[in-house]
Design an enzyme around this catalytic site. Structure first.
Site, mmCIF file in Angstrom:
data_model
loop_
_atom_site.group_PDB
_atom_site.id
_atom_site.type_symbol
_atom_site.label_atom_id
_atom_site.label_comp_id
_atom_site.label_asym_id
_atom_site.label_seq_id
_atom_site.Cartn_x
_atom_site.Cartn_y
_atom_site.Cartn_z
ATOM 1 N N ASP A 1 4.273 -1.331 -10.359
ATOM 2 C CA ASP A 1 4.809 0.117 -9.487
ATOM 3 C C ASP A 1 6.613 0.067 -8.947
ATOM 4 O O ASP A 1 6.357 -1.178 -8.528
ATOM 5 C CB ASP A 1 3.340 0.038 -8.254
ATOM 6 C CG ASP A 1 3.221 1.426 -8.355
ATOM 7 O OD1 ASP A 1 3.929 2.948 -8.580
ATOM 8 O OD2 ASP A 1 2.004 1.612 -8.325
ATOM 9 N N ASP B 1 6.407 6.245 -8.811
ATOM 10 C CA ASP B 1 6.202 6.768 -7.547
ATOM 11 C C ASP B 1 6.703 8.040 -7.032
ATOM 12 O O ASP B 1 8.544 7.511 -6.989
ATOM 13 C CB ASP B 1 5.647 5.544 -5.826
ATOM 14 C CG ASP B 1 5.141 5.561 -4.884
ATOM 15 O OD1 ASP B 1 4.122 6.377 -5.212
ATOM 16 O OD2 ASP B 1 5.317 6.028 -3.928
ATOM 17 N N GLU C 1 4.858 9.921 -11.085
ATOM 18 C CA GLU C 1 4.057 10.408 -10.032
ATOM 19 C C GLU C 1 4.499 11.734 -9.545
ATOM 20 O O GLU C 1 5.391 12.087 -8.956
ATOM 21 C CB GLU C 1 3.432 10.005 -8.811
ATOM 22 C CG GLU C 1 2.536 10.359 -7.912
ATOM 23 C CD GLU C 1 2.205 10.100 -6.901
ATOM 24 O OE1 GLU C 1 1.553 9.607 -6.037
ATOM 25 O OE2 GLU C 1 3.649 9.520 -5.646
ATOM 26 N N HIS D 1 -5.448 5.053 -6.857
ATOM 27 C CA HIS D 1 -6.026 4.787 -5.450
ATOM 28 C C HIS D 1 -6.337 5.326 -4.579
ATOM 29 O O HIS D 1 -5.860 4.763 -3.443
ATOM 30 C CB HIS D 1 -5.317 3.143 -5.303
ATOM 31 C CG HIS D 1 -3.684 3.737 -5.766
ATOM 32 N ND1 HIS D 1 -3.506 4.816 -6.784
ATOM 33 C CD2 HIS D 1 -3.067 3.466 -4.408
ATOM 34 C CE1 HIS D 1 -1.837 4.988 -6.394
ATOM 35 N NE2 HIS D 1 -1.607 4.186 -5.074
ATOM 36 N N ASP D 2 -5.972 6.577 -4.438
ATOM 37 C CA ASP D 2 -5.277 7.957 -3.574
ATOM 38 C C ASP D 2 -6.817 8.192 -3.757
ATOM 39 O O ASP D 2 -6.400 9.535 -3.257
ATOM 40 C CB ASP D 2 -4.151 8.771 -4.179
ATOM 41 C CG ASP D 2 -2.366 7.542 -3.723
ATOM 42 O OD1 ASP D 2 -3.111 6.741 -3.141
ATOM 43 O OD2 ASP D 2 -1.439 7.751 -4.931
HETATM 44 O O1 TEU Z 1 1.690 8.394 -3.400
HETATM 45 C C1 TEU Z 1 2.487 9.793 -3.192
HETATM 46 C C2 TEU Z 1 1.991 10.855 -2.863
HETATM 47 O O2 TEU Z 1 2.671 11.618 -1.911
HETATM 48 C C3 TEU Z 1 0.223 11.507 -2.906
HETATM 49 O O3 TEU Z 1 0.248 12.438 -3.516
HETATM 50 C C4 TEU Z 1 -0.091 9.848 -2.344
HETATM 51 O O4 TEU Z 1 -1.509 10.593 -3.554
HETATM 52 C C5 TEU Z 1 -1.070 10.731 -1.296
HETATM 53 O O5 TEU Z 1 -2.157 10.534 -0.892
HETATM 54 C C6 TEU Z 1 -0.188 11.127 -0.045
HETATM 55 O O6 TEU Z 1 -1.180 12.327 0.333
HETATM 56 C C7 TEU Z 1 1.917 7.350 -3.363
HETATM 57 C C8 TEU Z 1 1.420 6.677 -3.938
HETATM 58 O O7 TEU Z 1 0.701 6.665 -5.145
HETATM 59 C C9 TEU Z 1 -0.058 6.635 -2.294
HETATM 60 O O8 TEU Z 1 -0.777 5.764 -2.380
HETATM 61 C C10 TEU Z 1 1.854 6.073 -1.524
HETATM 62 O O9 TEU Z 1 0.764 6.065 0.378
HETATM 63 C C11 TEU Z 1 2.944 6.830 -1.375
HETATM 64 O O10 TEU Z 1 3.230 7.178 -2.417
HETATM 65 C C12 TEU Z 1 3.953 7.000 -0.692
HETATM 66 O O11 TEU Z 1 4.633 5.709 -1.144
#
Ligand code: TEU
Length: 596
Positions: free
Chosen positions: A111, A218, A276, A353-354
């Site tokens: 990542d 990310d 992402e 994971h989100d």
């Molecule tokens: O997530 C980025 C992000 O902006 C979102 O899509 C994410 O799902 C999150 O819920 C924000 O509301 C990435 C990672 O996947 C996430 O786990 C991190 O918290 C984030 O970046 C910050 O690095």
């Protein structure tokens, strides 16, 4: 897997395309497997479970951040890109992971979190030390604004992801710094060329030189921000902080930056890249990132489907919004079909994971039978779609959301907690209740609880005496990998079969076109996949999924496939191979028909 196929069609020398056919499995290392009894997953634990991935049919492992970090956001706040957070192991353990995976023909991607660092990173420590430090400009510093009463305000009114302003005041040099996420995650200033160079060298080449095969990148579309730093329009009158993605997402130089990253690192190393891409809901905006000719990213995650059910705007994200099946279907079609006739590529995924677990969101976890059947229907949905397929740990055994009876103390995620406390602080009881209910469906925590390996105490994730960092699901004795490995009717066995079938008919499932059948039907999710025309004609597959608790009539197969009945056969069914005798689809039943 053909791992070294040179792509002659795209005309891009040295660009391999093996990843299009790959099945990629995301490991959330803190929750996968703990080898030393400290209740926190680690690299030796992951290494001990590679066989599980190989038996499933995985080609690439994506490991969520393992780098040195104060863990304010589970490692998405990196304080040293070249060191491993000690509870995960060491850099040597990463080398071992890569070697062990490569020995089994599995690739490893890490990542890459370079929109921001941790405040503990040396770069930020230097940057904040004085206004004339050489690294001052590596982060985004701005002066305060003062109102007529002399009260200090941040430079803009923007709301960050984790329910606060995007700006934090730093006493030492009397300026604000920008952070789209937590105050502990300051944004790097990609406008600064020396900063970009350091990112390529320090965070990317370091790991590629050690044999890592690429990166999940990310927040890839947030590197370029608008440079005028103006207020966003007020769309949430209740809050001092306003959603402002148009100010810091897909900014004016974004394609220049990503192309540079490609030219300097991704291209020369032939590294796999999946970015992402949030806040980018129109295909015309996405294509420039993933068109092969653009030389930016191999593929991206677009979030329209996985965000279904989340509330409107930024502030109400965790207030659940029900939606009809037709919405899920039409979004799926948009993000399947948008690459047709282009040189772009797409991804398939329904968990990470989100987000909450797919069965608890798109299926039905209310009874053991509906859990089993909807878990298989989701497997069929995912494995028959076009693009590179991503599975998230536990999806293959049908792990579900944390029970609704668990209290807020089981939610550890910074985002869940901040939204909950924001609602609690508002004094609005109804809003708090809506947020609590929404979190039960959507919270990031649901996917982060320990993997359920077997029915031993702590589900085999860690030792019986250990205290896992998150609570083990109450259902681990019935839902676990060991039990399902021995059961031919389990979700795990079904995934293994469906993944093999996907590869066998890759022209249709991985590379085919996608067209919905009966888009308005609110019970049946049916679509036609078609491969390219060959000497033997055109290969087609019809996927029919009953996404409801009721038995429903099956669509007319030969009409939908434009084939005679005797040209069509059942390739797989979630209820076994005899089910095509009946015209009725049982609750959550799924079938795939192919022509021959
Ligand atoms: O997530 C980025 C992000 O902006 C979102 O899509 C994410 O799902 C999150 O819920 C924000 O509301 C990435 C990672 O996947 C996430 O786990 C991190 O918290 C984030 O970046 C910050 O690095």
């Amino acid at each position: 897997m053909a791992s070294l196929q040179w792509d002659t069609k795209s005309g891009i020398a040295g660009k391999t395309q093996w990843w299009k056919d790959a099945t990629i499995y995301q490991v959330y290392p803190a929750s996968f497997k703990d080898s030393n009894g400290d209740g926190w997953g680690d690299l030796p634990g992951l290494i001990s479970k590679i066989d599980h991935l190989q038996e499933l049919g995985v080609d690439v492992v994506w490991v969520s951040p393992i780098f040195e970090s104060p863990q304010k956001d589970m490692g998405y706040d990196v304080s040293d890109y070249q060191a491993v957070y000690a509870p995960y192991g060491t850099v040597d353990d990463v080398d071992t992971l890569v070697a062990e995976c490569h020995a089994r023909n599995i690739k490893v991607i890490l990542d890459l979190v370079v929109n921001h660092t941790s405040t503990e990173h040396e770069w930020f420590k230097e940057s904040r030390s004085s206004r004339d430090n050489p690294k001052r400009d590596w982060y985004i510093w701005k002066p305060a604004r003062y109102d007529e009463d002399g009260i200090r305000h941040p430079p803009t009114n923007w709301r960050g992801y984790f329910a606060s302003s995007t700006w934090t005041w730093d006493e030492a040099t009397s300026q604000y710094y920008l952070h789209l996420y937590a105050p502990d995650q300051p944004d790097l200033n990609w406008e600064n060329a020396a900063c970009r160079e350091a990112i390529y060298e320090n965070t990317m080449k370091f790991w590629l030189d050690r044999g890592v095969d690429g990166f999940r990148i990310d927040t890839v579309n947030k590197y370029s921000k608008r440079q005028d730093f103006i207020d966003a329009p007020i769309t949430d009158a209740q809050s001092p902080h306003q959603p402002a993605p148009e100010m810091w997402c897909n900014g004016p130089r974004i394609h220049e930056f990503i192309h540079e990253m490609y030219e300097k690192v991704l291209g020369p190393y032939k590294a796999l890249s999946v970015g992402e891409l949030s806040n980018t809901p129109h295909p015309s905006q996405v294509i420039p990132y993933v068109s092969a000719a653009a030389q930016e990213l191999d593929m991206v995650f677009e979030f329209s489907v996985i965000r279904l059910g989340t509330g409107n705007g930024f502030g109400a994200k965790y207030e659940y919004q029900p939606y009809p099946l037709s919405k899920l279907k039409s979004l799926t079609e948009t993000w399947q079909a948008f690459i047709e006739g282009t040189d772009a590529w797409t991804t398939v995924f329904c968990e990470n994971h989100d987000n909450g677990r797919a069965i608890s969101r798109f299926g039905d976890d209310s009874t053991p039978e509906s859990w089993l059947q909807s878990g298989k229907a989701i497997a069929l949905w995912q494995t028959t779609m076009t693009g590179t397929l991503f599975l998230y740990q536990g999806q293959e055994i049908g792990m579900v959301n944390m029970p609704p009876t668990w209290g807020m103390e089981e939610y550890k995620d910074i985002e869940s907690r901040n939204f909950y406390f924001e609602a609690a602080d508002s004094g609005d009881q109804a809003r708090l209740e809506r947020t609590r209910k929404g979190l039960q469906i959507l919270a990031r925590d649901h996917s982060r609880i320990p993997f359920q390996w077997d029915d031993s105490p702590n589900s085999g994730f860690t030792t019986a005496e250990a205290q896992p960092w998150m609570r083990v699901h109450d259902n681990f004795q019935s839902v676990n990998a060991a039990r399902q490995a021995n059961d031919p009717n389990s979700i795990l066995s079904f995934y293994k079969y469906a993944l093999r079938l996907r590869k066998e008919h890759g022209d249709v499932f991985i590379h085919g076109s996608f067209k919905l059948v009966d888009p308005e039907d609110e019970f049946i999710f049916a679509y036609l996949k078609q491969g390219s025309v060959t000497d033997n004609g055109r290969r087609k597959a019809l996927v029919v999924l009953n996404m409801s608790r009721e038995a429903r009539p099956c669509p007319d197969i030969s009409r939908a496939m434009k084939c005679r009945q005797d040209e069509v056969r059942l390739a797989v069914g979630t209820r076994g191979m005899d089910s095509d005798q009946t015209q009725l689809l049982a609750p959550w039943e799924g079938r795939v028909y192919i022509n021959y």
